[in-house]
Each structure stands twice: as C-alpha cells, then as structure tokens.
Design an enzyme around this catalytic site. Sequence first.
Site, mmCIF file in Angstrom:
data_model
loop_
_atom_site.group_PDB
_atom_site.id
_atom_site.type_symbol
_atom_site.label_atom_id
_atom_site.label_comp_id
_atom_site.label_asym_id
_atom_site.label_seq_id
_atom_site.Cartn_x
_atom_site.Cartn_y
_atom_site.Cartn_z
ATOM 1 N N ASP A 45 -7.852 -1.948 -2.896
ATOM 2 C CA ASP A 45 -8.561 -1.419 -1.967
ATOM 3 C C ASP A 45 -9.025 -0.008 -1.992
ATOM 4 O OD1 ASP A 45 -7.787 -3.691 -0.280
ATOM 5 O OD2 ASP A 45 -5.816 -2.885 -0.106
ATOM 6 N N ASP A 60 -4.268 2.767 2.750
ATOM 7 C CA ASP A 60 -5.324 1.853 2.312
ATOM 8 C C ASP A 60 -5.042 1.411 0.793
ATOM 9 O OD1 ASP A 60 -6.657 2.169 4.757
ATOM 10 O OD2 ASP A 60 -7.531 3.754 3.633
ATOM 11 N N ASP A 109 -0.389 4.274 6.824
ATOM 12 C CA ASP A 109 -0.886 3.505 5.682
ATOM 13 C C ASP A 109 -2.085 3.992 5.213
ATOM 14 O OD1 ASP A 109 -2.467 1.429 4.338
ATOM 15 O OD2 ASP A 109 -0.940 0.092 4.576
ATOM 16 N N ARG A 149 -0.125 -2.669 11.790
ATOM 17 C CA ARG A 149 0.468 -3.793 11.651
ATOM 18 C C ARG A 149 1.936 -3.717 12.075
ATOM 19 N NH1 ARG A 149 -0.877 -5.004 6.202
ATOM 20 N NH2 ARG A 149 -2.474 -6.098 6.969
ATOM 21 N N ASN A 152 2.559 -0.038 -1.118
ATOM 22 C CA ASN A 152 1.443 0.708 -0.097
ATOM 23 C C ASN A 152 1.540 2.139 -0.264
ATOM 24 O OD1 ASN A 152 0.777 -1.494 1.804
ATOM 25 N ND2 ASN A 152 2.998 -1.597 2.110
ATOM 26 N N GLU A 189 -12.020 0.588 0.524
ATOM 27 C CA GLU A 189 -11.587 0.746 1.828
ATOM 28 C C GLU A 189 -11.118 2.244 2.090
ATOM 29 O OE1 GLU A 189 -8.006 -1.205 5.098
ATOM 30 O OE2 GLU A 189 -8.258 -1.814 2.913
ATOM 31 N N ASP A 216 -3.322 0.261 -2.496
ATOM 32 C CA ASP A 216 -2.135 -0.405 -2.973
ATOM 33 C C ASP A 216 -2.332 -0.696 -4.352
ATOM 34 O OD1 ASP A 216 -1.548 -1.085 0.103
ATOM 35 O OD2 ASP A 216 -3.538 -1.940 0.079
#
Length: 178
Positions: free
Chosen positions: A120, A105, A103, A23, A87, A123, A107
């Site tokens: 997450d 994952d 990052d 991102r 994050n 994830e 959070d």
Amino acid sequence: MDIPKEGDYIAIQSYKHDGHLHRTWKETMVLKTSENEIIGCNDHTLVTESDGRKWVTREPALVYFHKHYWFNIITMIRENGVSYYCNLATPYVLDKEALKYIDYDLDVKVFPDGEKRLLDVDEYALHSKKWSYSPEIDQILHKNVDTLIEWINEGKGPFSKAYVDMWMKRYKELSNRV
C-alpha cells in the site's frame, strides 16, 4: 475505561488520519494486558468496513498492540502456516468504547515462507498528500517500518514460534472456560 482483564472481550476500531472510522472488529478476546501492551485473539469475528460492508474473519488471529510503537501486528494462524499482517499505525488508545488507533496505510505482510512485502505504498502517498501528513509522521512511520523489519528478521515478540504457541494455547484454554 478500566483496563480489560484476561478473558474479557473488546472491540477494535481503526481510523484514518482525517478522523473517519475505517474498520471495526466486534469482539477480540484479551489474553494479556500490561502497562504498554495488549495481546488478544479473534476468531470468526465480525468485521465492519467504513462503507458498511461486513465480513467474518476466517481463522484465529493473535493481535498485538503497543503504546510506544507505531505499528500493530496481526498473526494469522492458517493451515499452510503462520502469516503476519502488520499495520503502520499510531500507538493504541483505549476508551470505554474500544481499543482505537489511526491506520497510516503502509503495511508489511510476512508469508509463511518468510517472504516480506511492503504493501500500500501508493495508498500511503495518496493519503499523505490528501490529508497533509506532516514530515514528523512520515519520519516516525519510516523509522517504525525499520523497527518492524528488525523484529521480523530477529524473530522477536509476535514473530517467534514460542510466542504464537504460548498465546494460542492460552486462547484455547480461555475459550474452553466460556
């Protein structure tokens, strides 16, 4: 890259463990730089996802990055109160292109009423297996979750009302100059 000065704009790029761009935030105004941290603010900033999708942030958000902590903190200033999106990520690096981090994952979201949620986790487990996160990374991230929760509970740094008020005031002053 030269260290950005107060009032400069920088891009922020988030990557995943395998190196792919996750991102990008096009413009964040720098409010403070020091040897170890950068504080900024973005407001109605263009965000581009790895799949090319684009969207614009809806409210002012203070961003906090540190060179020694494996997390960054986004303070979202909303009509219903302040909320936080934290994050779990590598400490930032800065080059001529952008402020960058990986990052990981996990959070932590903090709602205006103080409720905290670890997000997450599934994830993180999936990517940990897919990209073979080392036991050291796993240990560092879990230790930093604990540090983050401690900061939240103590109202430390970005989690204090005085911090939010001071940096939003500074953002408004700098924005009015431009």
